[in-house]
Structure formats: C-alpha cells, structure tokens
Design an enzyme around this catalytic site. Structure first.
Site, mmCIF file in Angstrom:
data_model
loop_
_atom_site.group_PDB
_atom_site.id
_atom_site.type_symbol
_atom_site.label_atom_id
_atom_site.label_comp_id
_atom_site.label_asym_id
_atom_site.label_seq_id
_atom_site.Cartn_x
_atom_site.Cartn_y
_atom_site.Cartn_z
ATOM 1 N N CYS A 222 1.000 -0.802 0.220
ATOM 2 C CA CYS A 222 0.026 0.193 0.321
ATOM 3 C C CYS A 222 1.001 1.317 0.162
ATOM 4 C CB CYS A 222 -1.001 -0.085 1.262
ATOM 5 S SG CYS A 222 -0.422 -0.120 2.857
ATOM 6 N N HIS A 798 -1.668 1.205 7.262
ATOM 7 C CA HIS A 798 -1.813 2.033 6.038
ATOM 8 C C HIS A 798 -1.785 2.517 5.797
ATOM 9 C CE1 HIS A 798 -4.312 0.077 2.828
ATOM 10 N NE2 HIS A 798 -5.137 1.012 2.806
#
Length: 884
Positions: A222, A798
């Site tokens: 990510c 994230h």
C-alpha cells in the site's frame, strides 16, 4: 552428523512463537524452579492471530517485537514439554532464498484456486514464494481430482477482470509476481479437443475515466500504491509519459541509473492507469524492478511511502537524464557576491549535470547560511532539493491511560487518562495520578501486566519512554506501613493459577503444572501477622472483593476447612523459597493427607513439593541455609449458613511464596472444576472509568506555515556533523539556516510525522491545516493536487491517497484497488503525510466536466466489480475510510 541435521532443520523451516510467551519461558527455565510463577503453560500464540476462528495471522507483525523464530528441532522439544493450546495451528514458516537475500517467509502467498468449469467452487491455499508454478498445478490437480492425463492450462486473475496465462510452470511464485488475493484458474481441454481460451480483449470491455484506477496490493505494498497514485496525478509528469516523450530521453549508459528499466516499468503502469480500461492495475513488474534495484524493497514488508517516492524520483531522474557525460564542476564560495548571482550560478551548475523531466518538474533551490561561532565567518551556498521534509511541532506532553488499584479490596480498578511530560519519569506519572486520587505518589507501584502476571515492575526513576501505548499499565496503592523505612508491613504479589497436566520439563514423568489466570494483585501484610492462617485470610479477602470469588450464593465468606501441612525454608543461589502448602479437607474425612491428590508424603513430612529434589540438584556453590520444618494446623468448619455440612467449595491446593531479591511472589492454585464453579471471570474483569476518560482527547492542530517556519529556523549543527571553517582551519559546530530560494512547478512537502528522539519514538498525530488552494504572491501560488495518507502507528499502518484528476478536476480517494469520490472537506486529516502542490500558473483547466453527482457514483471494489457505495441508512458515502 547432529550439527548437519540441526543446520538443515534451521535453514529449511522455522516456527513462530509469541514473544512474551517466549520471554516468560526463558525466565522460567533460567530460574530452574518448577513452581515458579513464570511457568508459561501451554504454547500460546493467541496474540499473533487476527481471530481464533480462521487463525489468520495479523498483518505487519514485527520479529523480536511480536514474535521470535526458532528452529524446527527446538519447536518440537517445546511442543513435547508444554503442548499447545487446543485448536491452535503451529506456525511453521519456510526459509526462502530470494534475490540477494535469504528470508523467513512469515507471510506465505495465499491464493484462491478454482476450475474454469466450476468458478463457484473456490478453495484457498498458501504457497511459498520459492515454490514453482507446477507445485500449484500439482496441488490443484489433487484438490479438484483432475487426472494426471488431463491436459490443463493455468490462468492468473487479479482483482482486474483480465486474465494472464502462466506458460512457464517452472517459474517461481515470486518471479511470476503472484501475490495474496489472486485467483488461479485451471482450464482443461474439453471434448472438442480445444481450450475455451481467456481473451483479454473479450474481458477488457470496461470504459471509465482515465486515471481513476486502483492498484492491487501485492502484499503490504500500500505504501507503493499511495506514492504511485500521487505521481500518477501529477499532470506534467504523467503527460510526459503518455505522449511517449520519455522514449527519446531514456539513458541506458548512466552508471547512476537503472538502464532505463525503472522508467520503462513506470511508464507501463501509468499507461495502463490512464487507458480508461481498468478498474485496477496490478503493478507486479514495477514492484519486481524496484526490488531488483533497491534491495530494501524486496519481499513484502511494509515500508515508508516517502522512502519509495525518494527512490523513484531519483531513479526516474537518472534513467531520463539528458546529460550523457557528467562533467566535473568545482564549486565556488559566495565570497560576498550578491545572492542572485550565486544562486543563478548554482542552478546552472546543477543543470549541467542533471537535466531531466524530474528536474524540470520537482527541483528547487535552498539557500543555506552557515555562521562560524568562533570567527563569525559566513558561508552562503545554494543547494537543489526535490522535496521539503518539514518537522512538526513536537508536544512536550504525552497522554497515558492507566488503571489505578486502590488498597481498599472492595474498590474496583479505576481507569484514568493522565497528561505527563513526554521526557518524564515513572515518578512523574505517579505524581499526576496522585493529584486526582489524593494518594501519595510514594505509596504507588507501577507495573506492566501481561498474561495474568507482572511482566515488569517499574522503578520510580525509569523513563516513561519505556512504556508503550499498547502496554496495560496498573498502578497499585500500597499502605503507608509498606513504604516507610521503618514500616511494619510486607508487600506480596498474589497470582492465581489453575492446575493442569503437563510433561515435566526435561523429564518423561507426568506431573501437574499450572497456568495463570485473572489479575495479579499486590497485598500488604503486617509482619506481625504472617502466620499461615492470617496470610490465608488476607488472600481470600482480596479474592472475594476484587477477583469475583464467591461460594456460589454470592456470599463472601469461607465455607470450607483448610489444613496447613508444613513449610520449609532453603536457599539456592540468590533466591529464598518459602512454601506454604494448604490442602482442603472435608469435616468428616479423616484419611491421611498423603493420599490426597496433589499432596505427597514429602509434603506431609514437612518438605514442600519439589523442594527436596531442587535442593539435591543444586550445584556445589549452593548452600542449604536452613531446613527447619514448622508444623501446625488450623481448621475451619465447612458449613453453609443453615449449618449443614458441605464439600470443599474451593480446592485451593497450594500457596507458594517466592521471596526473590526483586519481588516476593505468591501463587494460589485452583482445581479446574472449582475455578469454573466459584470464580466469576466477568466480575473479576470489571473496572470503573474515571471522568477523565470521558473527555475527548483534544488533537493538536498546527498550520502548514508553522511547519515551514520551523524548517527555516536557525539551528546549531550536531557534533556528528560539524562544518569545516576555512578561516579557523578546523571543524566547528556552526549555526545553520535554510531558506527557500526558488520553488519548482510541483512542490512536494513531506510532513515528518515519525519522531525519533533520545526520549521517545512515536508517530505524531497532529492535524496539519494545509491549504487546498493558496493565495500568496505569484509565482508562489499553489493548488493541492494529491495527498499520501498514513493511518496507524510506528510499527504498522496503512497508506492511502487523495488525488485530483487532471481531466475533470474531481477529487478521488484511492485505497489500493478501491477508488471512490472524495470531497475537499475530507482531505485535511491527521493522516496526511505527503502533500503535492502544483503552481497555479502551470495548471491546465479541466477538459471534461466535473461529474454532476459525485456521491452517486459506483465504487470500484477489490474484486473488480462495480457496486453502489451506499450506507444502510440510505445516505451515500462519498469516501470509504476503512483502513487495514
């Protein structure tokens, strides 16, 4: 031969163990005491799993923080000695040989398997990155009962709708760029002697807005996806690649470059994303190229999007550098010349060696001023930059949550939220807690409670940086008599243990072991009342009030009789053991204690269980100081309130006090059936929230301008990085000031959220108020075009991104494969990490109209299927803020 076997086991497989269980086991075996409170019990990896149904491993676990890796031989020994919690799978991990490195594969690749003829029947299997594709083929044949004689073909399907045939089944999973979440489809030749081939053209019928395209997460990628989305929505760079201008500028001979491979791989990704034909693109080849030229990005560990961005901008620059032969340029000092003259000279020199689309778009100039503290020599230089890394104002305070346990056994633990100095000590935390509890800080003991025991007891002068936010911190109130120098009270730590059967360490004999449960307690006992009966009454009173112990009718009193059998004090090394053995007995039962379960003849005769063997096994340096045996007994009628006789309600079989040099420990053992019947776990877990917990935490807010001003503040050079003064002829700790001299077309601002000081390591969650559109003087007017976000803490998190599409002017939220509409008011958050600004005079007006109803759009889901992004309440969610 044995060494070769061990080496083979070590290099082939390793097993994961939860770190705190491992630490507790180490402490247990180092003490050599079978009755030690540090007995770890069955192997327990609960903390490593996302849930206890699927037993999926948590994402982004860190070696030596969350788990340790041990060789297979050690694992099988531990398993034989301690067993494992029921239903928990062993975490066997393969050691794989990756390009230029050997790694333990903590996260295998999880792939969905199915037959083309039955796409609904999907099975999940895990494979190593070192496995060949034919291993997957063999597994699929077995799972789906496909005959060996059947002719098959394999297709790889990502979240996009297109499929790619895997022609070379001898390639590895890593080389094929297979990643978790992908689907492997097996196709068999049909009766017409032909394959129903997948055609990319047939499936690639999607037509959408160019640039509004997700990126598949290949496994902790990510960070890469977030950086790519920001660069993809940087108009001058993307248009440069889309019009193929890069083809004429590829530099294949630059020794600092990557033979043009990074530029070509990046161009391929951008062209796919801006084709308008994909919901999501799989950047497999790009990821492979990045890992090939930058080994730190090999594998599938989490990384920093800013570090990836820095590497990529530098790599693209060198691959596209128009200067084929870099000449040597001798830099001149300013020597009092006007800044404008020196700056122009510096920029010309920079462009003589560095000339690319990256320099055209992203490079600016700093003015650096150094002043010698001794001779006041002023040195002015102008240095190029590609992005600004600006600090955030660091708060000098820290918010901590602790549980306060009163000396009153009837009081429940109280959870407090405290504000303490970030660079403070444990004593500062006690002082803050003292102000709200009116309990003197000197009467407090701070402990980290983990796995039902005191994992660590902190000293007052220890730094608060030792305590992490995720730690369960309990602060215990002690009585005044326990802390005063001439106090007459002793402080004991009380543990609860449940008996279980295990194979004794290092022996084939079967014996009972124990595992901890409930909350540990600190109990103050008057030294004059340390008789066995008095101690027992104190312990039971504590249990009744704080740990949910009752007689089944809610009554808080003892309804069974306990007989004391004996005690022995002896010495081994630096530890004293004081064993108090209690055994329950029925009123009418006169049988000899030696026949009771858990009681040996040695105990009845005065030797506490295990003491004889432990003393005899001590080495020559161990000296038995005292073997005095004290025998006494005390009884209490075992009756209900109506006077009827009952069986023992609680088989508290044994109490063991271990007086170590650091802290005495007391353990009370329970029979499992008695614990289940009389111990109320729900009651024991209850606590009270202090009003401070209800006050919402006020998040710090600063303006972006404050961060830039902090960046340009005068600072003194550190001792590790002195400046050589040409006048003094020696290195000096000069003062340094940076100023922004010239700004690029696209200005990237890196907010330094990850703070590392000698006092602490933390991620700053400060909200930085940054403008969407600035109103400065030309040419310093900029509009925001993209933001890279980081959610989470230091060790995990994230990455996502916001970006403004250059063609229609609409903002979008990119979360790996998922893409949703976004509104400007959603963009400023405490997750903002990288800011991309473009000069207003360089921005081309959108060529397409902005979507009339942004919120009614379809969301691109991870499966490649469009679905309405509607909430259950009927309202429409414009941005999906879910994060890993």
């Amino acid at each position: 031969m044995r060494e070769e076997t061990c080496l083979s086991l070590w290099t082939a497989f390793r097993y994961m163990l939860e770190r705190r269980w491992y630490d507790q086991w180490k402490e247990y075996v180092e003490t050599g005491d079978q009755n030690s409170s540090s007995f770890p019990g069955q192997i327990d990896n609960t903390e490593l799993f996302e849930d206890l149904e699927s037993y999926h491993l948590k994402d982004r676990l860190v070696e030596n923080e969350d788990f340790v890796l041990i060789p297979a031989e050690a694992w099988h020994k531990l398993l034989a000695w301690y067993d494992m919690l029921p239903d928990q799978p062993p975490l066997e991990r393969k050691v794989v040989d990756l390009p230029s490195t050997v790694k333990v594969e903590v996260y295998p690749v999880e792939i969905f398997l199915c037959l083309h003829s039955d796409m609904e029947n999907i099975l999940t299997e895990q494979f190593s990155r070192a496995d060949a594709i034919h291993t997957i083929q063999k597994t699929m044949r077995k799972l789906f009962e496909v005959p060996e004689s059947a002719e098959t073909r394999l297709w790889m399907k990502s979240s996009d709708t297109s499929c790619e045939r895997l022609r070379n089944i001898h390639m590895t999973v890593l080389d094929s760029c297979l990643s978790s979440g992908m689907v492997m489809i097996m196709e068999m030749r049909n009766a017409d002697v032909c394959f129903q081939s997948y055609s990319v053209d047939e499936q690639d019928s999607y037509r959408g807005q160019p640039g509004v395209c997700g990126l598949t997460n290949l496994g902790n990628t990510c960070f890469m996806n977030s950086a790519l989305q920001c660069l993809s929505n940087t108009p001058p760079l993307t248009e440069y690649f889309l019009r193929n201008a890069y083809l004429e500028e590829l530099n294949f001979t630059n020794p600092l470059g990557m033979r043009g491979e990074i530029a070509e791989a990046y161009a391929d990704v951008i062209k796919q994303m801006w084709s308008g034909r994909h919901y999501s693109v799989v950047p497999r080849i790009f990821k492979t190229k990045v890992g090939h030229f930058a080994s730190q990005f090999l594998g599938y560990q989490q990384h920093d999007s800013q570090e990836l961005l820095s590497f990529l901008l530098d790599g693209l620059h060198e691959d596209l550098n128009r200067v084929k032969n870099k000449e040597y340029i001798e830099l001149r000092d300013a020597d009092g010349r006007p800044d404008q003259e020196v700056a122009e000279e510096a920029w010309r020199n920079h462009r003589r060696r560095n000339d690319s689309v990256i320099v055209d778009t992203f490079h600016g100039l700093f003015k650096s001023t150094l002043v010698c503290p001794e001779c006041s020599k002023v040195s002015v230089t102008f240095d190029p930059f590609c992005y600004l890394s600006v600090p955030l104002p660091v708060s000098k305070e820290r918010v901590m949550e602790v549980f306060f346990v009163s000396v009153d056994p009837a009081a429940k633990p109280v959870q407090h939220r405290l504000i303490v100095p970030k660079a403070g000590k444990v004593s500062d935390m006690c002082t803050a807690l003292s102000q709200v509890t009116n309990v003197p800080a000197s009467q407090m003991v701070v402990a980290d409670v983990f796995n039902h025991r005191f994992y660590k007891i902190y000293q007052a002068d220890e730094s608060l940086s030792c305590i992490l936010d995720r730690d369960d911190i309990f602060v215990y109130e002690l009585s005044r008599g326990a802390v005063e120098e001439d106090g007459d009270e002793l402080v004991l730590a009380l543990y609860l243990r449940e008996r279980s059967h295990y194979r004794e360490y290092g022996s084939s004999n079967s014996n009972y072991g124990t595992s901890l449960f409930g909350h540990p307690l600190l109990v103050s006992v008057p030294r004059s009342q340390c008789s066995h009966e008095a101690l027992y009454q104190v312990f039971l009173q504590q249990l009744y009030k704080t740990n949910g112990v009752n007689d089944g009718n809610g009554h808080g009193h003892i309804i069974c009789r306990f007989s004391f059998d004996g005690a022995v004090i002896y010495h081994t090394n630096t530890e004293h053991y004081y064993c108090l053995n209690f055994t329950s007995s029925d009123t009418d039962d006169e049988e000899d204690d030696s026949d009771k379960p858990g009681t040996s003849k040695r105990e009845v005769d005065g030797q506490g269980e295990g003491s004889e063997s432990e003393v005899n096994q001590s080495n020559d340096s161990e000296e038995q100081v005292d073997s005095t045996v004290v025998n006494s007994s005390s009884t209490k009628d075992c009756r209900n309130e109506d006077g009827t006789s009952v069986d023992p309600c609680m088989d508290v079989d044994q109490v063991i006090c271990l007086f170590s040099t650091a802290q005495p420990y007391v353990a009370i053992d329970w029979d499992p059936d008695m614990k289940k019947k009389y111990y109320n776990e729900n009651e024991a877990e209850k606590y009270v929230k202090h009003p401070s917990m209800e006050i919402p935490h006020q998040q710090t807010r600063v303006d972006l301008q404050q961060c830039i001003e902090l960046f340009t503040t005068v600072e003194t050079l550190e001792e590790e990085n002195p400046w050589y003064c040409p006048n003094c002829k020696k290195h000096q700790l000069a003062t340094k000031k940076l100023d922004l001299w010239s700004l690029p077309e696209v200005l990237i601002i890196h907010l330094k959220r990850f703070s590392y000081t000698k006092y602490s390591r933390e991620k700053l969650d400060t909200i930085v108020d940054f403008p969407i559109s600035s109103s400065g003087e030309p040419p310093s007017r900029y509009d925001l075009i993209a933001v890279s976000n980081h959610y989470g803490g230091l060790r995990d998190g994230h990455y996502t991104s916001y970006a403004r599409n250059k063609d229609n002017g609409q903002w979008y939220y990119f979360d790996d494969s998922k893409v949703t509409y976004a509104r400007e008011e959603h963009i400023v958050t405490n997750a903002a990490y990288l800011l991309f600004y473009q000069r207003q005079d360089k921005i081309r007006q959108p060529t397409l109209p902005t979507p009339l109803d942004s919120c009614s759009s379809l969301t691109h889901s991870a499966s490649g299927v469009a679905s309405p992004n509607n909430r259950e309440d009927g309202a429409t969610s414009c941005v999906n803020m879910e994060t890993d």
